[in-house]
Design a protein around this motif. Structure first.
Motif, short mmCIF file in Angstrom:
data_model
loop_
_atom_site.label_atom_id
_atom_site.label_comp_id
_atom_site.label_asym_id
_atom_site.label_seq_id
_atom_site.Cartn_x
_atom_site.Cartn_y
_atom_site.Cartn_z
N GLU A 146 -54.25 -19.86 -0.55
CA GLU A 146 -53.82 -19.61 0.71
C GLU A 146 -53.94 -18.04 1.25
N HIS A 148 -55.61 -15.66 3.30
CA HIS A 148 -56.65 -15.73 4.32
C HIS A 148 -57.61 -14.66 4.52
N ILE A 156 -60.92 -23.21 0.89
CA ILE A 156 -60.21 -24.41 0.59
C ILE A 156 -58.56 -24.31 0.15
N ALA A 157 -57.89 -24.89 1.11
CA ALA A 157 -56.49 -24.41 0.96
C ALA A 157 -55.61 -25.71 1.34
N VAL A 158 -54.40 -25.55 1.10
CA VAL A 158 -53.32 -26.46 1.28
C VAL A 158 -52.42 -25.83 2.63
N ASP A 159 -52.06 -26.45 3.72
CA ASP A 159 -51.44 -26.01 4.61
C ASP A 159 -49.92 -25.73 4.24
N ASN A 160 -49.53 -24.51 3.54
CA ASN A 160 -48.46 -24.41 2.90
C ASN A 160 -47.15 -24.24 3.90
N PRO A 292 -50.52 -31.30 -4.13
CA PRO A 292 -51.68 -31.33 -3.34
C PRO A 292 -52.72 -32.05 -4.28
N ARG A 318 -63.18 -23.44 6.85
CA ARG A 318 -61.84 -23.28 6.06
C ARG A 318 -61.26 -24.91 6.05
N TRP A 320 -58.71 -27.89 4.94
CA TRP A 320 -57.68 -28.05 4.62
C TRP A 320 -57.47 -29.45 3.71
N GLU A 322 -55.60 -32.34 1.46
CA GLU A 322 -54.47 -33.16 1.71
C GLU A 322 -53.31 -32.85 0.56
N TYR A 323 -52.18 -33.34 1.30
CA TYR A 323 -51.06 -33.31 0.10
C TYR A 323 -49.97 -34.31 0.58
#
Length: 343
Positions: A146, A148, A156-160, A292, A318, A320, A322-323
């Motif tokens: 996460e 940035h 590649i990240a999860v929307d925290n 995640p 970037r 996102w 899934e979770y």
């Protein structure tokens, strides 16, 4: 003796080129011919020489994966997923342990293994944008996590923030009034800051007070850190009726202290973790957690490396991942006839 393409071709009664097309999954091979060649491959026990295949393309067949905490079950599970995803493309994975130390992350990102790898997947903790801005190494790089960076690399990240809000929304929907957050951290650690932000935003959206007295900082994110933070909150005389923890090990440590203090989970205190690691599913009280999609993260990372190796160079993205929230006993209680907590 090693079985060759020539041996398979002779056994099947076809050309070497036909066998090569089947082995390399060339699309324009008839089903009958593919079955004929595959039968010969199986009967002779042919195994492709992957090293030679990669060398013909000027590659090593190795992707490096650099992670900060191999003792953290989330990263262990993620590493397994990356290894599986790479194997689907006949790649092997070289694992680096940076311990979240900037000097190690710089060393890895600047390509000290560049001669033996085709690409690097890096999950940084302390690395700064300036460390990557002048990166001389041209081995493809994909960033995970996460933090940035406004830099030309796939990330590649999860929307925290959204994930944290999902966790807190679940607790509020259960009627919980005082939701603690355990696992905040000083400094620029963005995942912790983003999860605190999501905690605060969801409480305020529900008309609740985001009481900083219920935010506990930790030095790390292990079981002992969660236990110590939970004890500190309780020792102040506060007794929240819900806890959202930075990750599952912190949540499990907090649950231990709650049990020792005679508090029932979830009757007295509901608990939600983050990462959905396997140990959280099999405790005496299974843990509700934000899950995640680790397999998707791994697949996207490997595919990003391979696209760049093949010269497909879209603009850096970037992405996102899934979770989902998986509800278990730490918030719903024991439900007769419900699915196994391992689900």
């Amino acid at each position: 003796m090693r079985v060759s393409l020539k041996d398979v071709a002779a056994h099947a009664g076809v050309s070497i080129k036909t066998v090569s097309n089947v082995v390399n999954n060339y699309p324009y091979v008839t089903p009958a011919m593919r079955e004929r060649v595959q039968r010969a491959i199986d009967e002779l026990g042919y195994r492709p020489n992957l090293t030679a295949r990669h060398l013909r393309k000027g590659r090593t067949g190795i992707i490096a994966l650099a992670l900060p905490e191999l003792g953290n079950p989330y990263f262990a599970e993620l590493a397994a997923a990356v290894i599986d995803a790479a194997a689907e493309h006949d790649y092997i994975v070289l694992l680096d342990h940076t311990r979240g130390q900037r000097e190690q992350e710089v060393l890895v990102s600047q390509g000290f293994r560049a001669r033996v790898i085709d690409g690097l997947i890096l999950s940084p903790i302390e690395l700064e944008a300036e460390d990557l801005r002048d990166r001389a190494e041209h081995v493809p790089l994909v960033l995970l996590g996460e933090r940035h960076y406004d830099l030309p690399y796939d990330h590649i990240a999860v929307d925290n923030v959204a994930a944290a809000r999902t966790a807190v929304r679940h607790l509020i929907a259960l009627g919980r009034r005082e939701v603690a957050f355990i696992g905040a951290r000083q400094g620029h650690n963005e995942p912790a800051q983003l999860r605190v932000r999501g905690w605060r935003e969801e409480l305020m959206a529900a008309g609740r007070s985001a009481d900083d007295g219920l935010v506990a900082t930790t030095d790390g994110w292990g079981h002992a850190d969660g236990a110590a933070a939970m004890a500190r909150i309780l020792d102040t005389g506060r007794r929240p009726d819900a806890v959202f923890a930075y990750n599952d090990p912190v949540a499990i440590g907090a649950m231990r202290v709650l049990h020792e203090r005679g508090l029932r989970i979830p009757e007295d205190v509901a608990v939600v973790g983050f990462d959905d690691v396997i140990e959280g599913r099999f405790g005496m009280v299974s843990l509700t957690s934000i899950s995640p999609d680790k397999e998707a993260i791994a697949r996207l990372a490997v595919e990003s490396i391979l696209r760049r190796l093949e010269g497909e160079a879209p603009e850096p993205r970037r992405i996102w991942a899934e979770y989902r929230l998986i509800e278990r006993e730490s918030t719903r209680g024991r439900v007769p006839g419900a699915d196994s907590p391992a689900g």
